[in-house]
Design an enzyme around this catalytic site. Structure first.
Site, PDB file in Angstrom:
ATOM      1  N   TYR A   1      34.563  12.068  66.744  1.00  0.00           N
ATOM      2  CA  TYR A   1      34.925  11.782  65.350  1.00  0.00           C
ATOM      3  C   TYR A   1      36.429  11.865  65.129  1.00  0.00           C
ATOM      4  O   TYR A   1      37.091  12.748  65.656  1.00  0.00           O
ATOM      5  CB  TYR A   1      34.253  12.786  64.400  1.00  0.00           C
ATOM      6  CG  TYR A   1      34.900  12.707  63.037  1.00  0.00           C
ATOM      7  CD1 TYR A   1      35.861  13.615  62.636  1.00  0.00           C
ATOM      8  CD2 TYR A   1      34.631  11.631  62.195  1.00  0.00           C
ATOM      9  CE1 TYR A   1      36.520  13.492  61.439  1.00  0.00           C
ATOM     10  CE2 TYR A   1      35.286  11.488  60.984  1.00  0.00           C
ATOM     11  CZ  TYR A   1      36.226  12.416  60.617  1.00  0.00           C
ATOM     12  OH  TYR A   1      36.893  12.278  59.444  1.00  0.00           O
TER      13      TYR A   1
ATOM     14  N   GLU B   1      37.801  22.289  57.737  1.00  0.00           N
ATOM     15  CA  GLU B   1      36.811  21.619  56.894  1.00  0.00           C
ATOM     16  C   GLU B   1      35.451  21.500  57.573  1.00  0.00           C
ATOM     17  O   GLU B   1      35.381  21.286  58.779  1.00  0.00           O
ATOM     18  CB  GLU B   1      37.351  20.215  56.590  1.00  0.00           C
ATOM     19  CG  GLU B   1      36.449  19.307  55.799  1.00  0.00           C
ATOM     20  CD  GLU B   1      37.053  17.908  55.669  1.00  0.00           C
ATOM     21  OE1 GLU B   1      36.300  16.976  55.397  1.00  0.00           O
ATOM     22  OE2 GLU B   1      38.277  17.771  55.889  1.00  0.00           O
TER      23      GLU B   1
ATOM     24  N   GLU C   1      32.107  17.417  50.947  1.00  0.00           N
ATOM     25  CA  GLU C   1      32.125  15.951  50.847  1.00  0.00           C
ATOM     26  C   GLU C   1      30.733  15.352  50.841  1.00  0.00           C
ATOM     27  O   GLU C   1      30.548  14.227  50.382  1.00  0.00           O
ATOM     28  CB  GLU C   1      32.967  15.334  51.955  1.00  0.00           C
ATOM     29  CG  GLU C   1      32.374  15.433  53.334  1.00  0.00           C
ATOM     30  CD  GLU C   1      33.285  14.810  54.393  1.00  0.00           C
ATOM     31  OE1 GLU C   1      32.775  14.017  55.202  1.00  0.00           O
ATOM     32  OE2 GLU C   1      34.498  15.116  54.382  1.00  0.00           O
TER      33      GLU C   1
ATOM     34  N   ARG D   1      35.488  19.876  48.280  1.00  0.00           N
ATOM     35  CA  ARG D   1      35.808  18.595  48.924  1.00  0.00           C
ATOM     36  C   ARG D   1      35.138  17.379  48.307  1.00  0.00           C
ATOM     37  O   ARG D   1      35.297  16.261  48.778  1.00  0.00           O
ATOM     38  CB  ARG D   1      35.383  18.656  50.404  1.00  0.00           C
ATOM     39  CG  ARG D   1      36.356  19.320  51.307  1.00  0.00           C
ATOM     40  CD  ARG D   1      37.558  18.466  51.581  1.00  0.00           C
ATOM     41  NE  ARG D   1      37.262  17.372  52.520  1.00  0.00           N
ATOM     42  CZ  ARG D   1      37.863  16.195  52.458  1.00  0.00           C
ATOM     43  NH1 ARG D   1      38.725  15.945  51.495  1.00  0.00           N
ATOM     44  NH2 ARG D   1      37.580  15.262  53.339  1.00  0.00           N
TER      45      ARG D   1
ATOM     46  N   ASP E   1      36.037   4.951  53.096  1.00  0.00           N
ATOM     47  CA  ASP E   1      34.782   4.544  52.474  1.00  0.00           C
ATOM     48  C   ASP E   1      34.697   4.958  51.013  1.00  0.00           C
ATOM     49  O   ASP E   1      33.655   4.769  50.368  1.00  0.00           O
ATOM     50  CB  ASP E   1      33.555   5.003  53.260  1.00  0.00           C
ATOM     51  CG  ASP E   1      33.589   6.468  53.682  1.00  0.00           C
ATOM     52  OD1 ASP E   1      32.858   7.287  53.125  1.00  0.00           O
ATOM     53  OD2 ASP E   1      34.393   6.798  54.566  1.00  0.00           O
TER      54      ASP E   1
END
Ligand code: CS2
Ligand code: MG
Length: 412
Positions: free
Chosen positions: A159, A246, A272, A293, A326
């Site tokens: 990632y 994170e 998120e 987040r 995104d």
């Protein structure tokens, strides 16, 4: 003035985006981002089949009432699809209200609490040389804070590394790490937490040696560690004074963060993939995170995320809104207006969109000297060029997934 029509516009310039456009009987329009990466069409269906018919004829000025109506009348509450759909309606209505008032939206949210928004960009490299180049490149672009993602020896693709797959997918244009790859099936990636835990501290040691102690550095663990592995990583990174670490462990289990907190003072950012304040209640109340987040697009819009951040402010927890590619320019602009107005702003993520996306979404926000500003145009300051949007039809794309060496599916 009533809501006359609502259109769900799907376009795929550099990547897929879903935008809701609400038009009033006075011809005022508002935009809302409803992009849910890799599951875009689920939100399109939710909006088209179940929400748009409920909006026609409503008073666009009654934002809170519309929020509560869409949330409670659905009976089935929360979740990424529902909350992205409600978010799009919410932001479009705030856009309309601000346009009618002739003011940039942040003025309706209490006015500016700062001159601009500290922003971080994504530096990455499969090795130190590539990573250092990427950090310098982001500093030249003006970024004052940098997220560092690195390749791990022995792992093919991981990632956050821009050079991995995205080069070809964008006609040879180097483009920040775009996680969703176009294609009929998701790409499979490999993962090994122990080699990652051995490698990452050495990378931050090298980055601090090369770039010094001041520059705020961030890292995304991207949901991959067990609680004790996350605690170990947080502890091993303490000497490098991270701005935040994170998504150290999958967010479904808030208890996990208690163990992480017991072992490290590295600041933690989570949220998120959260969609409502209820996802945050325990971890905010127990002071288990330092940054919220959530993105406006995935957390029920400005109306709801503002409530999450007001709750967080009681615990001195700050915003760190999600801002990858995104999140569309509409979602980014909404985040900037909210971020400029709230008191407990921390930092804003900002991955720049590609040229085709900038052609489709006409933006008035600015990025100068490492600071974002939503601009002074009435509304949220982004308009959709529907003709350009129509030139880029939807293209199936999926986020990758992980398998461990023994074939077990793992968090990506
Ligand atoms: C990431 C995202 O930016 C981030 O912090 O976690 O890139 C994430 O992988 C994507 O938004 C998923 O769609
Ligand atoms: Mg992340």
């Amino acid at each position: 003035m009533i809501i006359d029509r609502a259109d769900v516009i799907v376009t795929s310039p550099d990547r897929n985006f879903v935008t809701l456009k609400i038009t009033t009987s006075d011809g005022v329009t508002g935009l809302g981002d409803a992009t849910l990466n890799g599951r875009e069409l689920a939100v399109v269906a939710y909006l088209t089949e179940h929400v748009v018919p409920l909006l026609i004829g409503r008073d666009p000025a009654r934002i809170e009432d519309t929020w509560q109506f869409l949330y409670r009348s659905a009976y089935w509450r929360r979740g990424p699809v529902t909350m992205a759909a409600i978010a799009a309606v919410d932001v479009a209505l705030w856009d309309i209200k601000a346009k009618v008032a002739g003011l940039p939206l942040y003025q309706l949210l209490g006015g500016a609490s700062r001159t601009g928004l500290l922003t971080y960009g994504h530096a990455s490299g499969k090795d130190l040389e590539e990573l250092f180049d990427s950090v310098r490149d982001h500093q030249e672009q003006g970024y004052k804070a940098i997220r560092v993602q690195t390749g791990v020896p022995g792992l093919k693709s991981i990632y956050g590394i821009a050079s991995n797959a995205t080069f070809d997918a964008n006609n040879g244009v180097r483009y920040d790490h775009e996680p969703a790859q176009r294609g009929a099936l998701p790409n499979e990636e490999d993962w090994d937490t122990r080699s990652y835990l051995r490698h990452v501290p050495t990378v931050f040691e090298a980055v601090r040696a090369e770039f010094g102690p001041e520059i705020p550095l961030l890292h995304d663990g991207h949901h991959r560690m067990t609680p004790i592995q996350a605690a170990r990583l947080g502890k091993s990174l303490e000497p490098y004074d991270l701005f935040w670490l994170e998504d150290v462990t999958p967010a479904e289990n808030p208890e996990a963060l208690r163990l992480v907190r017991q072992h490290t003072t590295t600041p933690l950012a989570i949220g998120e993939i959260f969609n409502t304040v209820w996802d945050y209640q325990q971890i905010i109340r127990e002071q288990l995170i330092d940054y919220v987040r959530s993105a406006v697009t995935h957390t029920g819009g400005i109306t709801h995320l503002k409530k999450v951040l007001e709750y967080a402010s009681q615990y001195q927890i700050k915003s760190g809104m999600h801002g990858p590619t995104d999140i569309s320019p509409v979602g980014m602009a909404a985040a900037m207006h909210l971020g400029l107005a709230i008191h407990n702003f921390g930092i804003q993520e900002y991955m720049k969109h590609g040229a085709k996306t900038d052609e489709v979404f006409e933006q008035s926000f600015t990025f100068e000297d490492g600071m974002l500003h939503p601009g002074e145009q009435p509304g949220i300051g982004v308009e959709l060029n529907e003709q350009a949007a129509a030139a880029y039809p939807y293209a199936q794309a999926y986020l990758p997934y992980n398998r461990l060496a023994d074939g077990t599916v793992h968090d990506w």
